[in-house]
Design a protein around this motif. Structure first.
Motif, PDB file in Angstrom:
ATOM      1  N   TRP A 181      16.540  51.513  -2.653  1.00 13.05           N
ATOM      2  CA  TRP A 181      17.373  52.586  -2.110  1.00 13.05           C
ATOM      3  C   TRP A 181      16.634  53.918  -2.178  1.00 13.05           C
ATOM      4  CZ3 TRP A 181      22.956  53.897  -4.235  1.00 13.05           C
ATOM      5  CH2 TRP A 181      23.768  54.312  -3.166  1.00 13.05           C
ATOM      6  N   HIS A 182      15.899  54.126  -3.265  1.00  8.92           N
ATOM      7  CA  HIS A 182      15.101  55.350  -3.390  1.00  8.92           C
ATOM      8  C   HIS A 182      14.034  55.410  -2.304  1.00  8.92           C
ATOM      9  CE1 HIS A 182      11.948  57.992  -5.282  1.00  8.92           C
ATOM     10  NE2 HIS A 182      13.019  58.726  -5.477  1.00  8.92           N
ATOM     11  N   GLY A 183      13.435  54.262  -1.981  1.00  6.65           N
ATOM     12  CA  GLY A 183      12.479  54.237  -0.875  1.00  6.65           C
ATOM     13  C   GLY A 183      13.124  54.636   0.440  1.00  6.65           C
ATOM     14  N   SER A 184      14.374  54.212   0.655  1.00 11.28           N
ATOM     15  CA  SER A 184      15.095  54.611   1.861  1.00 11.28           C
ATOM     16  C   SER A 184      15.389  56.106   1.853  1.00 11.28           C
ATOM     17  CB  SER A 184      16.409  53.821   1.970  1.00 11.28           C
ATOM     18  OG  SER A 184      16.168  52.436   2.086  1.00 11.28           O
ATOM     19  N   LEU A 185      15.718  56.660   0.686  1.00 10.93           N
ATOM     20  CA  LEU A 185      15.938  58.100   0.578  1.00 10.93           C
ATOM     21  C   LEU A 185      14.653  58.856   0.899  1.00 10.93           C
ATOM     22  CD1 LEU A 185      17.676  60.572  -0.266  1.00 10.93           C
ATOM     23  CD2 LEU A 185      16.856  60.182  -2.607  1.00 10.93           C
ATOM     24  N   GLY A 230       6.932  34.355   1.569  1.00 11.13           N
ATOM     25  CA  GLY A 230       5.651  34.903   1.154  1.00 11.13           C
ATOM     26  C   GLY A 230       5.658  36.412   1.078  1.00 11.13           C
ATOM     27  N   ARG A 231       6.347  37.053   2.037  1.00 13.51           N
ATOM     28  CA  ARG A 231       6.401  38.516   2.042  1.00 13.51           C
ATOM     29  C   ARG A 231       7.158  39.043   0.827  1.00 13.51           C
ATOM     30  NH1 ARG A 231       5.598  41.819   6.484  1.00 13.51           N
ATOM     31  NH2 ARG A 231       4.243  40.080   7.069  1.00 13.51           N
ATOM     32  N   LEU A 232       8.235  38.342   0.436  1.00 11.75           N
ATOM     33  CA  LEU A 232       9.034  38.813  -0.686  1.00 11.75           C
ATOM     34  C   LEU A 232       8.380  38.500  -2.031  1.00 11.75           C
ATOM     35  CD1 LEU A 232      12.643  37.851   0.476  1.00 11.75           C
ATOM     36  CD2 LEU A 232      11.442  40.021   0.758  1.00 11.75           C
ATOM     37  N   LEU A 233       7.748  37.336  -2.147  1.00 11.41           N
ATOM     38  CA  LEU A 233       7.187  36.919  -3.431  1.00 11.41           C
ATOM     39  C   LEU A 233       5.776  37.459  -3.661  1.00 11.41           C
ATOM     40  CD1 LEU A 233       8.412  33.202  -3.476  1.00 11.41           C
ATOM     41  CD2 LEU A 233       9.369  35.139  -4.740  1.00 11.41           C
ATOM     42  N   LEU A 234       4.953  37.442  -2.638  1.00  8.43           N
ATOM     43  CA  LEU A 234       3.567  37.890  -2.762  1.00  8.43           C
ATOM     44  C   LEU A 234       3.364  39.308  -2.224  1.00  8.43           C
ATOM     45  CD1 LEU A 234       1.755  34.660  -1.476  1.00  8.43           C
ATOM     46  CD2 LEU A 234       2.230  35.299  -3.850  1.00  8.43           C
ATOM     47  N   GLY A 235       4.230  39.705  -1.294  1.00  2.00           N
ATOM     48  CA  GLY A 235       4.046  40.963  -0.582  1.00  2.00           C
ATOM     49  C   GLY A 235       3.923  42.193  -1.455  1.00  2.00           C
ATOM     50  N   TYR A 249       9.866  46.785 -16.867  1.00  2.00           N
ATOM     51  CA  TYR A 249      10.209  47.746 -15.823  1.00  2.00           C
ATOM     52  C   TYR A 249       9.571  47.350 -14.500  1.00  2.00           C
ATOM     53  CZ  TYR A 249      11.060  52.094 -13.379  1.00  2.00           C
ATOM     54  OH  TYR A 249      11.471  53.021 -12.447  1.00  2.00           O
ATOM     55  N   VAL A 250       8.330  46.894 -14.558  1.00  3.21           N
ATOM     56  CA  VAL A 250       7.653  46.467 -13.328  1.00  3.21           C
ATOM     57  C   VAL A 250       8.347  45.260 -12.715  1.00  3.21           C
ATOM     58  CG1 VAL A 250       5.516  45.478 -12.406  1.00  3.21           C
ATOM     59  CG2 VAL A 250       5.416  47.450 -13.945  1.00  3.21           C
ATOM     60  N   MET A 251       8.667  44.250 -13.530  1.00  2.00           N
ATOM     61  CA  MET A 251       9.203  42.998 -12.992  1.00  2.00           C
ATOM     62  C   MET A 251      10.685  43.062 -12.660  1.00  2.00           C
ATOM     63  SD  MET A 251       6.522  41.350 -12.709  1.00  2.00           S
ATOM     64  CE  MET A 251       7.312  39.899 -12.011  1.00  2.00           C
ATOM     65  N   LEU A 252      11.453  43.917 -13.327  1.00  2.00           N
ATOM     66  CA  LEU A 252      12.900  43.970 -13.105  1.00  2.00           C
ATOM     67  C   LEU A 252      13.319  45.130 -12.203  1.00  2.00           C
ATOM     68  CD1 LEU A 252      14.205  43.159 -16.695  1.00  2.00           C
ATOM     69  CD2 LEU A 252      13.951  41.601 -14.759  1.00  2.00           C
ATOM     70  N   TYR A 253      12.445  46.100 -12.006  1.00  2.00           N
ATOM     71  CA  TYR A 253      12.786  47.261 -11.179  1.00  2.00           C
ATOM     72  C   TYR A 253      11.810  47.399 -10.004  1.00  2.00           C
ATOM     73  CZ  TYR A 253      15.634  48.871 -15.199  1.00  2.00           C
ATOM     74  OH  TYR A 253      16.551  48.981 -16.221  1.00  2.00           O
ATOM     75  N   VAL A 254      10.540  47.598 -10.311  1.00  2.00           N
ATOM     76  CA  VAL A 254       9.568  47.962  -9.287  1.00  2.00           C
ATOM     77  C   VAL A 254       9.308  46.810  -8.322  1.00  2.00           C
ATOM     78  CG1 VAL A 254       7.187  48.689  -8.864  1.00  2.00           C
ATOM     79  CG2 VAL A 254       8.477  49.659 -10.791  1.00  2.00           C
ATOM     80  N   TYR A 255       9.046  45.614  -8.846  1.00  2.00           N
ATOM     81  CA  TYR A 255       8.681  44.502  -7.972  1.00  2.00           C
ATOM     82  C   TYR A 255       9.821  44.095  -7.048  1.00  2.00           C
ATOM     83  CZ  TYR A 255       5.432  40.787  -6.678  1.00  2.00           C
ATOM     84  OH  TYR A 255       4.537  39.998  -5.981  1.00  2.00           O
ATOM     85  N   PRO A 256      11.038  43.864  -7.562  1.00  2.00           N
ATOM     86  CA  PRO A 256      12.126  43.512  -6.632  1.00  2.00           C
ATOM     87  C   PRO A 256      12.493  44.651  -5.692  1.00  2.00           C
ATOM     88  CG  PRO A 256      12.971  43.796  -8.875  1.00  2.00           C
ATOM     89  CD  PRO A 256      11.475  43.782  -8.968  1.00  2.00           C
ATOM     90  N   GLY A 257      12.372  45.892  -6.144  1.00  2.00           N
ATOM     91  CA  GLY A 257      12.653  47.021  -5.260  1.00  2.00           C
ATOM     92  C   GLY A 257      11.669  47.094  -4.108  1.00  2.00           C
ATOM     93  N   THR A 258      10.387  46.872  -4.404  1.00  2.00           N
ATOM     94  CA  THR A 258       9.378  46.853  -3.344  1.00  2.00           C
ATOM     95  C   THR A 258       9.609  45.674  -2.409  1.00  2.00           C
ATOM     96  OG1 THR A 258       7.804  47.886  -4.880  1.00  2.00           O
ATOM     97  CG2 THR A 258       6.896  46.873  -2.899  1.00  2.00           C
ATOM     98  N   ALA A 259      10.046  44.535  -2.962  1.00  2.00           N
ATOM     99  CA  ALA A 259      10.351  43.373  -2.124  1.00  2.00           C
ATOM    100  C   ALA A 259      11.485  43.669  -1.148  1.00  2.00           C
ATOM    101  CB  ALA A 259      10.708  42.173  -3.007  1.00  2.00           C
ATOM    102  N   LEU A 260      12.494  44.414  -1.588  1.00  2.00           N
ATOM    103  CA  LEU A 260      13.580  44.774  -0.672  1.00  2.00           C
ATOM    104  C   LEU A 260      13.077  45.653   0.471  1.00  2.00           C
ATOM    105  CD1 LEU A 260      16.597  45.494  -3.057  1.00  2.00           C
ATOM    106  CD2 LEU A 260      16.373  43.629  -1.412  1.00  2.00           C
TER     107      LEU A 260
END
Length: 333
Positions: A81-85, A167-172, A224-235
């Protein structure tokens, strides 16, 4: 292959019902808002910013009181959501003062991306007359023929996997971050003007974020990377997965995704991407109304490049390659 399947009465009824519900919601919101002042100060964008930063502070503060399976979707949502902002701010919202807008968006809670670099790259993406061409488009996921010939079988296979949604969501996220750091690191080493200042500012701001995350809240960096940053970037990569295609006509290269209310809110209506490229100054909360009023014209202009929602994209491309990672033409094509 890009066109939405038509002619099914069930699909038509579902779309009609969804549009009707959204119209009721939009009318209700229109009656509830403060007409002149609310629109003048772009109130919806300020509310979103408050929800993002307030939610992020609350979630990180209570991180250890919550199970990981709850933190992961909430943390991913807030980073995405922050990326969208940030994207909304890049296009001149919510004020006419660029320095105030920048202050609202530049907190690097995703850690890896300096806002100023995102801004410059994204504006070049909007300016290019050659969308998707990797030699001209700063946000292209395609590979030019010369580079493709240099790649070995393993790299080519990885790029094909990357062109499935799974692949885009897991490796992207990992591939995107590493590619960005490699490219920007080379610019920094070459001493290109402004690079050192951009990264120095980013390091300072990231340090402040990490003091809160690591020291005050006691969250391990890996968590923080695995629970916030990585899934957020995947979205974010879910939104951009099929945002553009290398069609012959520039106008037909940008998608419309007729997403539901939740995904429209997450992406701040950037799912109406063809309309956004056409008129990037429209604020996110006006895009659904404008799209409904101009739907037939927009879809005629973009060649019917439209999906019924992100669920439609998941069903079609979760395990299937959407197209070749090799770009079919050169700049100017």
């Amino acid at each position: 292959m890009f066109h939405r399947r038509a002619g099914r009465s069930v699909d038509r009824r579902r779309r009609h019902n969804r549009v009707a519900v959204e119209q009721v919601l939009d009318n209700s919101l229109a009656r509830a808002e403060l007409p002149a002042l609310w629109r003048r100060v772009e109130g919806p964008t300020w509310l979103v910013a408050a929800a993002i930063y307030g939610g992020w502070l609350a979630l990180t503060w209570y991180h250890h009181a919550l199970p990981w399976w709850l933190v992961l979707p909430l943390g991913g949502w807030l980073i995405g959501w922050h990326g969208s902002l940030q994207h909304e701010v890049i296009h001149g919202h919510p004020t006419r003062r660029p320095e105030l807008n920048t202050a609202l968006a530049m907190a690097p809670i995703a850690l890896w991306l300096p806002y100023s670099l995102y801004r410059s790259r994204h504006l070049r993406h909007h300016a290019t007359p050659h969308l998707t061409d990797p030699l001209a488009d700063t946000e292209s996921f395609y590979v030019d023929p010369a580079r493709w010939r240099r790649l070995g079988p393993g790299r080519r296979f990885l790029l094909r996997v990357h062109n499935t949604l799974a692949g885009r969501l897991l490796l992207g996220p990992a591939l995107a971050i590493l590619a960005f750091w490699r490219e920007e690191g080379a610019r920094l080493v070459r001493g290109e003007p402004g690079c050192a200042q951009i990264w120095a500012t980013h390091v300072v701001l990231t340090a402040l974020v990490l003091v809160w995350v690591l020291v005050v809240c006691g969250i391990p960096l890996w968590a923080y990377v695995m629970l916030y940053v990585y899934p957020g970037t995947a979205l974010i990569l879910l939104r951009s997965y099929h945002e553009h295609r290398p069609a012959a006509d520039q106008a037909e290269r940008t998608v419309i995704v007729e997403a539901g209310p939740l995904m429209k809110l997450l992406f701040l209506s950037n799912n109406f991407h063809a309309l956004h490229h056409e008129r990037p100054g429209i604020p996110w909360y006006d895009l659904p109304r404008v799209y409904r009023a101009e739907r037939e014209r927009v879809l005629a202009d973009n060649g019917g490049f439209v999906f019924a929602g992100y669920g439609d994209i998941v069903r079609r491309f979760l395990w299937r390659v959407k197209d070749s990672p090799l770009h079919p033409g050169q700049a100017g094509g």
